[in-house]
Design a protein around this motif. Structure first.
Motif, PDB file in Angstrom:
ATOM      1  N   ALA A 146       0.839  -1.201   0.000  1.00 37.33           N
ATOM      2  CA  ALA A 146       0.000   0.000   0.000  1.00 37.33           C
ATOM      3  C   ALA A 146       0.873   1.248   0.000  1.00 37.33           C
ATOM      4  O   ALA A 146       1.941   1.261   0.601  1.00 37.33           O
ATOM      5  CB  ALA A 146      -0.903   0.005   1.230  1.00 37.33           C
ATOM      6  N   PRO A 147       0.396   2.296  -0.656  1.00 41.09           N
ATOM      7  CA  PRO A 147       1.155   3.551  -0.625  1.00 41.09           C
ATOM      8  C   PRO A 147       1.084   4.191   0.765  1.00 41.09           C
ATOM      9  O   PRO A 147       0.165   3.920   1.538  1.00 41.09           O
ATOM     10  CB  PRO A 147       0.447   4.428  -1.657  1.00 41.09           C
ATOM     11  CG  PRO A 147      -0.922   3.858  -1.790  1.00 41.09           C
ATOM     12  CD  PRO A 147      -0.811   2.396  -1.470  1.00 41.09           C
ATOM     13  N   ALA A 148       2.057   5.001   1.050  1.00 40.94           N
ATOM     14  CA  ALA A 148       2.074   5.720   2.328  1.00 40.94           C
ATOM     15  C   ALA A 148       0.875   6.659   2.391  1.00 40.94           C
ATOM     16  O   ALA A 148       0.473   7.245   1.385  1.00 40.94           O
ATOM     17  CB  ALA A 148       3.370   6.504   2.474  1.00 40.94           C
ATOM     18  N   THR A 149       0.314   6.785   3.585  1.00 41.41           N
ATOM     19  CA  THR A 149      -0.842   7.672   3.757  1.00 41.41           C
ATOM     20  C   THR A 149      -0.467   8.965   4.463  1.00 41.41           C
ATOM     21  O   THR A 149      -1.327   9.814   4.690  1.00 41.41           O
ATOM     22  CB  THR A 149      -1.949   6.957   4.551  1.00 41.41           C
ATOM     23  OG1 THR A 149      -1.423   6.544   5.815  1.00 41.41           O
ATOM     24  CG2 THR A 149      -2.463   5.739   3.800  1.00 41.41           C
ATOM     25  N   SER A 150       0.816   9.091   4.821  1.00 39.59           N
ATOM     26  CA  SER A 150       1.277  10.319   5.469  1.00 39.59           C
ATOM     27  C   SER A 150       2.766  10.477   5.186  1.00 39.59           C
ATOM     28  O   SER A 150       3.433   9.541   4.740  1.00 39.59           O
ATOM     29  CB  SER A 150       1.034  10.249   6.980  1.00 39.59           C
ATOM     30  OG  SER A 150       1.867   9.251   7.553  1.00 39.59           O
ATOM     31  N   TRP A 151       3.260  11.681   5.473  1.00 35.34           N
ATOM     32  CA  TRP A 151       4.689  11.921   5.295  1.00 35.34           C
ATOM     33  C   TRP A 151       5.509  11.060   6.246  1.00 35.34           C
ATOM     34  O   TRP A 151       6.583  10.576   5.880  1.00 35.34           O
ATOM     35  CB  TRP A 151       5.027  13.397   5.492  1.00 35.34           C
ATOM     36  CG  TRP A 151       4.755  14.196   4.262  1.00 35.34           C
ATOM     37  CD1 TRP A 151       3.750  15.086   4.066  1.00 35.34           C
ATOM     38  CD2 TRP A 151       5.482  14.137   3.030  1.00 35.34           C
ATOM     39  NE1 TRP A 151       3.805  15.594   2.789  1.00 35.34           N
ATOM     40  CE2 TRP A 151       4.862  15.023   2.129  1.00 35.34           C
ATOM     41  CE3 TRP A 151       6.584  13.415   2.594  1.00 35.34           C
ATOM     42  CZ2 TRP A 151       5.320  15.213   0.835  1.00 35.34           C
ATOM     43  CZ3 TRP A 151       7.046  13.605   1.295  1.00 35.34           C
ATOM     44  CH2 TRP A 151       6.418  14.498   0.437  1.00 35.34           C
ATOM     45  N   SER A 152       5.022  10.829   7.448  1.00 34.92           N
ATOM     46  CA  SER A 152       5.796  10.014   8.398  1.00 34.92           C
ATOM     47  C   SER A 152       5.918   8.576   7.904  1.00 34.92           C
ATOM     48  O   SER A 152       6.963   7.946   8.071  1.00 34.92           O
ATOM     49  CB  SER A 152       5.179  10.069   9.796  1.00 34.92           C
ATOM     50  OG  SER A 152       3.874   9.552   9.793  1.00 34.92           O
TER      51      SER A 152
END
Length: 99
Positions: A50-56
Motif C-alpha cells: 500500500a502507498p504511504a498515507t502520510s509523510w511520516s
C-alpha cells in the motif's frame, strides 16, 4: 535408566568442547539469520502492498530502503555512505520540524 541427563561434554577434551560450542553458535546465528530474512520479507511485502498515507509513513519507508541500500555498500565506499547519512539526517530534521 536414570532420570537425570548425562553431560557428555565433561568427558571430552577442551578442543572438542570448543568445536562443539562453535558449531552451536553457528547454528544459532544461522537460525536467527533465517528468522530475520523472514521478517524482512514480511516488512517488504507490507511496504509494497500500500502507498504511504502520510509523510511520516513515507519517511519510514525511505529510511528502510536507504538503510537496506547502505548495508550493501562496501565499507570503503565512504562517498555513498556519506550521501545516505546526509539524506537520513535531512529526513530526521524535516520530520522533527513538521511535528
Amino acid at each position: 535408566m536414570t532420570e537425570t541427563p548425562i553431560d557428555l561434554d565433561k568427558h571430552r577434551g577442551m578442543a572438542a568442547q570448543k568445536a562443539t560450542d562453535i558449531r552451536r553458535v553457528i547454528a544459532d546465528v544461522e537460525a536467527n539469520a533465517k528468522l530475520l530474512r523472514d521478517k524482512q520479507g514480511v516488512v517488504e511485502i507490507e511496504i509494497l502492498s500500500a502507498p504511504a498515507t502520510s509523510w511520516s509513513e513515507a519517511v519510514a519507508k525511505a529510511r528502510y530502503v536507504l538503510n537496506l541500500y547502505a548495508a550493501g555498500l562496501a565499507p570503503t565506499d565512504t562517498h555513498h555512505r556519506d550521501l545516505v547519512a546526509a539524506v537520513l539526517a535531512d529526513l530526521t530534521r524535516l520530520s522533527v520540524e513538521d511535528s
